[in-house]
Design an enzyme around this catalytic site. Sequence first.
Site, PDB file in Angstrom:
ATOM      1  CG  MET A  27      -1.878  -1.216   1.178  1.00 37.32           C
ATOM      2  SD  MET A  27      -3.410  -0.961   2.099  1.00 37.32           S
ATOM      3  CE  MET A  27      -2.775  -0.644   3.711  1.00 37.32           C
ATOM      4  N   GLY A  28       2.143   1.088  -0.400  1.00 33.13           N
ATOM      5  CA  GLY A  28       3.050   2.234  -0.442  1.00 33.13           C
ATOM      6  C   GLY A  28       3.518   2.620   0.949  1.00 33.13           C
ATOM      7  CD  GLU A  32      15.818  -0.543   4.263  1.00 32.56           C
ATOM      8  OE1 GLU A  32      16.123  -1.693   3.912  1.00 32.56           O
ATOM      9  OE2 GLU A  32      16.015   0.451   3.534  1.00 32.56           O
ATOM     10  CG  HIS A  34       6.907  -2.097   2.292  1.00 32.28           C
ATOM     11  ND1 HIS A  34       6.786  -1.005   3.117  1.00 32.28           N
ATOM     12  CD2 HIS A  34       5.700  -2.712   2.287  1.00 32.28           C
ATOM     13  CE1 HIS A  34       5.544  -0.940   3.577  1.00 32.28           C
ATOM     14  NE2 HIS A  34       4.870  -1.968   3.106  1.00 32.28           N
ATOM     15  CD  GLN A  61      -6.027  -3.747   2.614  1.00 33.45           C
ATOM     16  OE1 GLN A  61      -5.904  -4.150   1.472  1.00 33.45           O
ATOM     17  NE2 GLN A  61      -5.095  -3.960   3.539  1.00 33.45           N
ATOM     18  N   GLY A 147       4.785 -10.128   3.932  1.00 28.77           N
ATOM     19  CA  GLY A 147       5.527 -10.128   5.195  1.00 28.77           C
ATOM     20  C   GLY A 147       4.832 -10.982   6.253  1.00 28.77           C
ATOM     21  CE  LYS A 149       3.909  -4.946  10.344  1.00 27.52           C
ATOM     22  NZ  LYS A 149       2.451  -4.648  10.486  1.00 27.52           N
TER      23      LYS A 149
HETATM   24  O1  PAF Z   1      -0.202  -5.998   3.495  1.00 28.56           O
HETATM   25  C1  PAF Z   1      -0.591  -5.034   2.803  1.00 28.56           C
HETATM   26  O2  PAF Z   1       0.095  -4.025   2.646  1.00 28.56           O
HETATM   27  C2  PAF Z   1      -1.961  -5.105   2.139  1.00 28.56           C
HETATM   28  O3  PAF Z   1      -2.885  -5.776   2.941  1.00 28.56           O
HETATM   29  C3  PAF Z   1      -1.911  -5.727   0.725  1.00 28.56           C
HETATM   30  C4  PAF Z   1      -1.478  -7.179   0.773  1.00 28.56           C
HETATM   31  C5  PAF Z   1      -0.967  -4.927  -0.150  1.00 28.56           C
HETATM   32  C6  PAF Z   1      -3.305  -5.694   0.079  1.00 28.56           C
HETATM   33  O4  PAF Z   1      -3.775  -4.388  -0.033  1.00 28.56           O
END
Ligand code: PAF
Length: 280
Positions: A27-28, A32, A34, A61, A147, A149
């Site tokens: 989600m941007g 580190e 990501h 979500q 991840g 987490k």
């Molecule tokens: O973990 C996330 O950042 C989000 O839940 C994902 C998997 C990118 C879906 O929007």
Amino acid sequence: MLIVKSIARMQQLSLGLPKPVVLVPTMGSLHEGHLALIDRAKKLAGRKGFTVATIFVNPAQFGPKEDFQKYPRPFKRDCRLLQNRGCDLVFAPAVENMYEPDASVTVTESQLQTVMCGVSRPGHFTGVCTIVTKLFLLVQPDLAIFGEKDFQQLTILRRMVRDLNFPVGIIGHPTVRESDGLALSSRNVYLSPEERRQAPLIHQALREAEKELRRQSVSRSALENFIRRQIGQAPAARVDYVAVVDPETLLAKEPSQLPVLLATAVFFGTTRLIDNVLVK
Ligand code: PAF
């Protein structure tokens, strides 16, 4: 690095990408944690393959009282970080192009989402499964990395891929932490300096619980209470849940039999942080 915003262009490109295509959905607001997923994607793609990151803050979500509007969106910075790490393509569609105003089809996992984060975030995992399905269909990856987490998310996505026969391998990657143990999260920026000082207690509590269960036989409820008490030492913390569960079914499990997952969600003010430790 290619930056693609158009859905039609992504669909067209996905037909001819060099294989294996390795996807890192995000989600941007990258950190580190990501970027470690991107490094892993590069390794898995090898010299011949292709790495794709998606940046999409998915409204489906977020609950009505959650932080969708204020979620940080430093798009240019994110692209720079991805380019520096050697990512090949960023797919960043606009919300209005991803969801039709009258969209009425979703993807729901119905068992694993009834516990832990699913209780306090109703609809969250349907939002995740739906967007990940759409991203898989648009990018057509061979592998996708998530991840650990977000352990429940990872477990649910493995189940989704299994039950719906998606031809995508799901890879879990270990949580990246600050030097004091706090799990990296895009939401850590919301913490006040005092909350930030107390937040590492979450991971410390889970690690202490691991030591406790290795030291002596302890029941699930005693271990959950132990974790609650440890986290309670942080005056700013409010525990949402503590769970001692089977890592595959996410059902409550006595810790006398390993493996068990120790998982928690904790509020600091309005910021909700999650973390877990897998004891094998
Ligand atoms: O973990 C996330 O950042 C989000 O839940 C994902 C998997 C990118 C879906 O929007």
